[in-house]
Scaffold this motif. Structure first.
Motif, PDB file in Angstrom:
ATOM      1  N   MET A   1     -21.721 -22.719  12.004  1.00 29.23           N
ATOM      2  CA  MET A   1     -21.480 -21.277  12.075  1.00 29.23           C
ATOM      3  C   MET A   1     -20.006 -20.972  11.851  1.00 29.23           C
ATOM      4  O   MET A   1     -19.135 -21.629  12.407  1.00 29.23           O
ATOM      5  CB  MET A   1     -21.882 -20.764  13.445  1.00 29.23           C
ATOM      6  N   HIS A   2     -19.751 -19.970  11.066  1.00 31.79           N
ATOM      7  CA  HIS A   2     -18.364 -19.592  10.839  1.00 31.79           C
ATOM      8  C   HIS A   2     -18.133 -18.209  11.364  1.00 31.79           C
ATOM      9  O   HIS A   2     -18.930 -17.317  11.144  1.00 31.79           O
ATOM     10  CB  HIS A   2     -18.031 -19.649   9.352  1.00 31.79           C
ATOM     11  N   LEU A   3     -17.056 -18.078  12.056  1.00 36.64           N
ATOM     12  CA  LEU A   3     -16.743 -16.777  12.604  1.00 36.64           C
ATOM     13  C   LEU A   3     -15.895 -16.025  11.587  1.00 36.64           C
ATOM     14  O   LEU A   3     -14.755 -16.391  11.350  1.00 36.64           O
ATOM     15  CB  LEU A   3     -15.970 -16.955  13.910  1.00 36.64           C
ATOM     16  N   PRO A   4     -16.441 -14.996  10.980  1.00 32.85           N
ATOM     17  CA  PRO A   4     -15.602 -14.228  10.066  1.00 32.85           C
ATOM     18  C   PRO A   4     -14.510 -13.556  10.889  1.00 32.85           C
ATOM     19  O   PRO A   4     -14.679 -13.332  12.079  1.00 32.85           O
ATOM     20  CB  PRO A   4     -16.559 -13.200   9.479  1.00 32.85           C
ATOM     21  N   GLN A   5     -13.404 -13.268  10.251  1.00 36.83           N
ATOM     22  CA  GLN A   5     -12.269 -12.760  10.996  1.00 36.83           C
ATOM     23  C   GLN A   5     -12.409 -11.266  11.259  1.00 36.83           C
ATOM     24  O   GLN A   5     -12.466 -10.489  10.332  1.00 36.83           O
ATOM     25  CB  GLN A   5     -10.987 -13.019  10.192  1.00 36.83           C
ATOM     26  N   ALA A   6     -12.464 -10.912  12.517  1.00 32.18           N
ATOM     27  CA  ALA A   6     -12.414  -9.488  12.853  1.00 32.18           C
ATOM     28  C   ALA A   6     -10.968  -9.068  12.695  1.00 32.18           C
ATOM     29  O   ALA A   6     -10.102  -9.588  13.367  1.00 32.18           O
ATOM     30  CB  ALA A   6     -12.878  -9.262  14.280  1.00 32.18           C
ATOM     31  N   GLU A   7     -10.710  -8.168  11.798  1.00 38.43           N
ATOM     32  CA  GLU A   7      -9.315  -7.924  11.446  1.00 38.43           C
ATOM     33  C   GLU A   7      -8.657  -6.863  12.306  1.00 38.43           C
ATOM     34  O   GLU A   7      -9.266  -5.879  12.687  1.00 38.43           O
ATOM     35  CB  GLU A   7      -9.211  -7.497   9.970  1.00 38.43           C
ATOM     36  N   LEU A   8      -7.413  -7.100  12.592  1.00 38.62           N
ATOM     37  CA  LEU A   8      -6.590  -6.128  13.302  1.00 38.62           C
ATOM     38  C   LEU A   8      -5.430  -5.788  12.384  1.00 38.62           C
ATOM     39  O   LEU A   8      -4.829  -6.676  11.803  1.00 38.62           O
ATOM     40  CB  LEU A   8      -5.978  -6.786  14.537  1.00 38.62           C
ATOM     41  N   LEU A   9      -5.119  -4.527  12.267  1.00 40.03           N
ATOM     42  CA  LEU A   9      -3.948  -4.162  11.463  1.00 40.03           C
ATOM     43  C   LEU A   9      -2.700  -4.445  12.279  1.00 40.03           C
ATOM     44  O   LEU A   9      -2.624  -4.078  13.443  1.00 40.03           O
ATOM     45  CB  LEU A   9      -3.998  -2.680  11.127  1.00 40.03           C
ATOM     46  N   THR A  10      -1.730  -5.111  11.679  1.00 38.26           N
ATOM     47  CA  THR A  10      -0.481  -5.317  12.391  1.00 38.26           C
ATOM     48  C   THR A  10       0.550  -4.334  11.860  1.00 38.26           C
ATOM     49  O   THR A  10       0.270  -3.574  10.928  1.00 38.26           O
ATOM     50  CB  THR A  10       0.058  -6.742  12.181  1.00 38.26           C
ATOM     51  N   ARG A  11       1.745  -4.385  12.435  1.00 42.67           N
ATOM     52  CA  ARG A  11       2.780  -3.479  11.946  1.00 42.67           C
ATOM     53  C   ARG A  11       3.630  -4.138  10.865  1.00 42.67           C
ATOM     54  O   ARG A  11       4.607  -3.573  10.413  1.00 42.67           O
ATOM     55  CB  ARG A  11       3.647  -2.998  13.113  1.00 42.67           C
ATOM     56  N   ARG A  12       3.291  -5.349  10.493  1.00 38.84           N
ATOM     57  CA  ARG A  12       4.032  -5.997   9.409  1.00 38.84           C
ATOM     58  C   ARG A  12       3.401  -5.638   8.073  1.00 38.84           C
ATOM     59  O   ARG A  12       2.243  -5.280   8.004  1.00 38.84           O
ATOM     60  CB  ARG A  12       4.004  -7.509   9.600  1.00 38.84           C
ATOM     61  N   HIS A  13       4.200  -5.770   7.013  1.00 42.51           N
ATOM     62  CA  HIS A  13       3.711  -5.413   5.683  1.00 42.51           C
ATOM     63  C   HIS A  13       3.832  -6.568   4.704  1.00 42.51           C
ATOM     64  O   HIS A  13       4.633  -7.478   4.899  1.00 42.51           O
ATOM     65  CB  HIS A  13       4.504  -4.221   5.129  1.00 42.51           C
ATOM     66  N   GLN A  14       3.031  -6.529   3.672  1.00 40.59           N
ATOM     67  CA  GLN A  14       3.151  -7.502   2.592  1.00 40.59           C
ATOM     68  C   GLN A  14       2.837  -6.791   1.275  1.00 40.59           C
ATOM     69  O   GLN A  14       2.337  -5.680   1.273  1.00 40.59           O
ATOM     70  CB  GLN A  14       2.187  -8.661   2.818  1.00 40.59           C
ATOM     71  N   ARG A  15       3.112  -7.470   0.142  1.00 42.44           N
ATOM     72  CA  ARG A  15       2.852  -6.875  -1.171  1.00 42.44           C
ATOM     73  C   ARG A  15       1.368  -6.579  -1.294  1.00 42.44           C
ATOM     74  O   ARG A  15       0.540  -7.420  -0.985  1.00 42.44           O
ATOM     75  CB  ARG A  15       3.219  -7.850  -2.271  1.00 42.44           C
TER      76      ARG A  15
ATOM     77  N   GLU B   1       6.074  -6.538  18.771  1.00 39.82           N
ATOM     78  CA  GLU B   1       5.079  -7.011  17.829  1.00 39.82           C
ATOM     79  C   GLU B   1       5.239  -6.239  16.525  1.00 39.82           C
ATOM     80  O   GLU B   1       5.290  -5.015  16.517  1.00 39.82           O
ATOM     81  CB  GLU B   1       3.670  -6.827  18.390  1.00 39.82           C
ATOM     82  N   GLY B   2       5.350  -6.937  15.423  1.00 40.34           N
ATOM     83  CA  GLY B   2       5.533  -6.269  14.151  1.00 40.34           C
ATOM     84  C   GLY B   2       6.986  -6.284  13.696  1.00 40.34           C
ATOM     85  O   GLY B   2       7.321  -5.731  12.655  1.00 40.34           O
ATOM     86  N   LEU B   3       7.840  -6.926  14.487  1.00 37.82           N
ATOM     87  CA  LEU B   3       9.239  -7.071  14.080  1.00 37.82           C
ATOM     88  C   LEU B   3       9.288  -7.862  12.772  1.00 37.82           C
ATOM     89  O   LEU B   3       8.682  -8.921  12.655  1.00 37.82           O
ATOM     90  CB  LEU B   3       9.979  -7.850  15.177  1.00 37.82           C
ATOM     91  N   ASP B   4       9.962  -7.330  11.763  1.00 40.14           N
ATOM     92  CA  ASP B   4      10.007  -8.057  10.492  1.00 40.14           C
ATOM     93  C   ASP B   4      11.440  -8.197  10.001  1.00 40.14           C
ATOM     94  O   ASP B   4      12.381  -7.718  10.641  1.00 40.14           O
ATOM     95  CB  ASP B   4       9.106  -7.389   9.452  1.00 40.14           C
ATOM     96  N   VAL B   5      11.569  -8.849   8.857  1.00 40.81           N
ATOM     97  CA  VAL B   5      12.899  -9.169   8.350  1.00 40.81           C
ATOM     98  C   VAL B   5      13.750  -7.915   8.169  1.00 40.81           C
ATOM     99  O   VAL B   5      14.929  -7.905   8.492  1.00 40.81           O
ATOM    100  CB  VAL B   5      12.771  -9.941   7.024  1.00 40.81           C
TER     101      VAL B   5
END
Lengths: 400, 307
Positions: free
Chosen positions: A164-178, B79-83
């Motif tokens: 069994m694989h647990l799919p990831q229940a996602e939480l939005l964080t305050r970090r960003h990516q492209r 939480e969420g501290l970034d560069v």
């Protein structure tokens, strides 16, 4: 002199002593690397090593990296640097914890089982029958109560749990990516790209929020009344610990034990073995209220701080059910994102919350689910992988 | 004596000197804390302080910077501290204006433009980068406060900075500190910090002080307080710490409470005055409820009895 074998002029023996001490600590179960030994030697050169308590603090600051190890360190230090004794004799007498003495052998059980498998003596007729029945067998297995399974069925169920694989229940964080479809403008990257065209902005780069799975904290009841289920649940928890980063697992009967580190081991047999080695109250009585109290006091702030989902796996059969139980449940409920109570007793169709303990606990959970066969575990996984509504709690409270 | 350590200002030369330095600024440290602080200065290693909230972990960084005359740079983690909020950020608006200006002036050399745009003056420096910059007074004190609140990704980023004291900025190059800053990291243990980070630091668990030291701390921090009241306050708080509370009061709470009592001109602890001010000590309603009636009377009786 209080610690004669630390005399700085005898450099060789001095180094030997530190190395020997580090080895003693390692034998006692503390993670001490060679880098720490070098640090210790250079640190001892800048303090006055005639002062025993300064030496203690210095070595402690370098060798102890977790508060839990402070006690082991103190004992080892007192034994090792006892005045006017031959330190080598002391090394032999440093008490080793049970775990270090005999390491459980990985897969030993499976090897044994493989050896004791019945040989292929069945007649071909039997095999045909087996093939015909296999599909419906699976269905039966899905619905069959763990408590009523035969040894063969349990091993089949264990294999199913591992798959069994647990799919990831996602939480939005305050970090960003492209993220080309992100909502935020990535000014830095846009500007850099614009320089290629002499300052004209052609491509707009965007940022999206990084998503990560919500932490899961499991509190598993290992008292006698749950004994038919614990091994399977442990397998399930091992499977999800393996796949996910932030999973903490606690076992409780009459006392609470954190087995997260033990479960981190890759091999399920070894993980379960070191799990049971660290628990003293296997299949004993239940003290849910006291165990929850301990969890709330010692661990809640540490493992629930980032919006964790709590899985409480217990039948809720508590003898000392009083207002403290309700109080501790309420506290637990208020400090996590979602409290899911998994109760194998729910397998009985006409289950009613009659036991005092269950009545006390029920008002404080977000969800009350059965967990006694494979399909209910599968349903649990489906629930856990759904996105969580952020403010669902107040809704559930008012509906209850 | 090692001359390198003394060249950058007056670093204390022994554990006793360290203890004296802290005491002179009103920080009454246990000898063990003074020892690890001294070691971290001498070895140039970050100091990792763990312990319950309110035992003076953050305070030591402030005291250290004041006593050594160094700049204090504080990075509060969340939480969420970034560069871009911990290390640096480009001032994009100013850069854009600069591009338009260059265009208006008919400047078409792209390489020139690019090196103009990514220059020091368009960079907004955040705490970690500030801490790597040379300072006339000597390397600054960098306080990384409540690291347990930041997420694991940030912790991993810190590994590079804390071992090499350098930051790599793609458009700009590598910034390396000429002298490593004095780094104090604190954690309240709301989650475990990874061993890889702890390994690079000197670790110390800051405990609640013993009664005697706490009394001295109260007398130093609340100057107007009477000897009798301060003694009762400390006894009361120490008794509370032995009880099974959700959150035991820290030294910061003791000082707050003593200040509150002193502001109210209390001469000694009475059920009335304790009941009114208990909120300065206990921060959970459940704990306060438990400290009423008989429980309060008992602790109070022990604290105020003369012996």
């Amino acid at each position: 002199m209080a610690i004669n074998h630390l005399a700085p002029e005898q450099t060789e023996q001095f180094a030997d002593n530190i190395v020997g001490f580090a080895r003693a600590l390692r034998a006692a179960g503390m993670p001490v690397g060679p880098g720490a030994v070098i640090d210790a030697m250079s640190a001892l050169q800048v303090i006055d090593i005639g002062n025993r308590s300064d030496v203690f603090t210095t070595l402690e600051a370098i060798f102890v990296k977790r508060h839990e190890h402070a006690q082991i360190f103190r004992q080892a230090f007192n034994l090792f640097f006892r005045a006017s004794e031959e330190w080598k004799h002391m090394l032999d007498s440093v008490p080793l914890p049970e775990q270090a003495k005999k390491k459980p052998q990985a897969g030993a059980r499976r090897v044994q089982e493989a050896m004791s498998q019945p040989r292929m003596t069945e007649t071909p007729q039997h095999q045909e029958q087996d093939l015909r029945l296999s599909v419906s067998d699976k269905e039966i297995l899905q619905k069959k109560d763990f408590a009523q399974m035969s040894a063969a069925e349990i091993s089949e169920a264990l294999r199913a749990v591992e798959r069994m694989h647990l799919p990831q229940a996602e939480l939005l964080t305050r970090r960003h990516q492209r993220d080309p479809r992100g909502l935020r403008l990535d000014l830095r990257r846009t500007l850099r790209a614009s320089l290629r065209t002499g300052g004209d902005i052609i491509d707009i780069h965007r940022l999206g929020r990084i998503e990560k799975p919500a932490p899961i904290v499991a509190l598993l009841d290992i008292s006698g009344s749950m004994s038919e289920y614990t091994r399977l649940f442990l397998h399930f928890l091992h499977a999800i610990t393996d796949a996910r980063k932030r999973v903490s697992v606690f076992l409780f009967g009459t006392r609470l034990t954190n087995v997260t580190r033990a479960l981190r081991q890759r091999d399920p047999d070894e993980a379960l073995a070191s799990c049971s080695a660290s628990v003293e109250d296997w299949a004993g009585g239940t003290r849910i209220s006291a165990s929850l109290h301990n969890f709330n006091k010692l661990w809640a702030r540490r493992v629930l701080s980032q919006g964790a989902i709590v899985l409480l796996i217990s039948d809720g059969l508590e003898r000392e059910a009083d207002s403290r139980l309700a109080f501790e449940m309420d506290r637990l409920h208020r400090s996590c994102r979602r409290l899911i109570w998994l109760n194998p007793l729910l397998r009985f169709g006409g289950f009613e919350a009659k036991a005092q303990g269950i009545k006390m606990m029920l008002p404080h959970v977000d969800e009350f689910r059965p967990v006694h066969n494979l399909s209910s575990i599968q349903e649990l996984i489906t629930t856990l992988s759904q996105p969580l509504p952020p403010h669902h709690r107040s809704l559930i409270r008012s509906a209850a | 004596m090692n001359s390198a350590a003394n060249s950058s200002g007056a670093l204390p030369a022994s554990v006793d000197a360290m203890l004296e330095l802290l005491t002179s600024r009103g920080y009454l440290a246990e000898r063990s804390l003074a020892t690890v602080t001294y070691l971290s200065l001498r070895m140039g290693r970050p100091l990792f302080l763990e312990g319950e909230a309110g035992v003076g972990k953050t305070e030591i960084a402030k005291v250290l910077s004041a006593a050594l005359g160094r700049k204090l740079i504080r990075l509060q983690c969340y939480e969420g501290l970034d560069v871009s909020s911990a290390v640096y950020e480009w001032n994009s608006a100013a850069q854009m204006i600069a591009i338009r200006m260059a265009e208006a002036a008919g400047d078409t050399d792209r390489d020139q433009l690019s090196s103009d745009i990514f220059a020091d003056r368009y960079m907004i420096k955040r705490p970690l980068l500030q801490a790597l910059e040379p300072d006339v007074a000597g390397p600054p004190v960098l306080l990384i406060d409540e690291l347990d609140r930041a997420d694991e990704a940030f912790e991993a980023y810190l590994l590079e900075i804390l071992s090499d004291f350098q930051v790599t900025i793609p458009e700009f190059g590598t910034v390396k500190a000429p002298h490593p800053p004095i780094v104090i990291i604190t954690s309240n243990r709301t989650r475990e910090i990874h061993d890889a980070l702890k390994r690079r630091c000197l670790y110390h668990w800051v405990d609640y002080p013993a009664a005697e030291r706490e009394l001295a701390i109260v007398k130093t921090r609340v100057p107007g307080i009477s000897a009798k009241l301060s003694q009762q306050v400390v006894r009361f708080v120490q008794a509370l710490r032995n009880q099974d509370f959700y959150k035991s009061p820290g030294v910061a709470e003791t000082i707050d409470w003593a200040t509150a009592l002193s502001e109210l001109d209390a001469r000694s602890l009475t059920p009335q005055v304790v009941g009114d001010t208990l909120g300065a000590l206990l921060k959970y309603q459940d704990d306060i409820t438990r400290m009423q009636g008989d429980a309060l009377q008992k602790v109070l009786k022990d604290a105020t009895s003369e012996n």
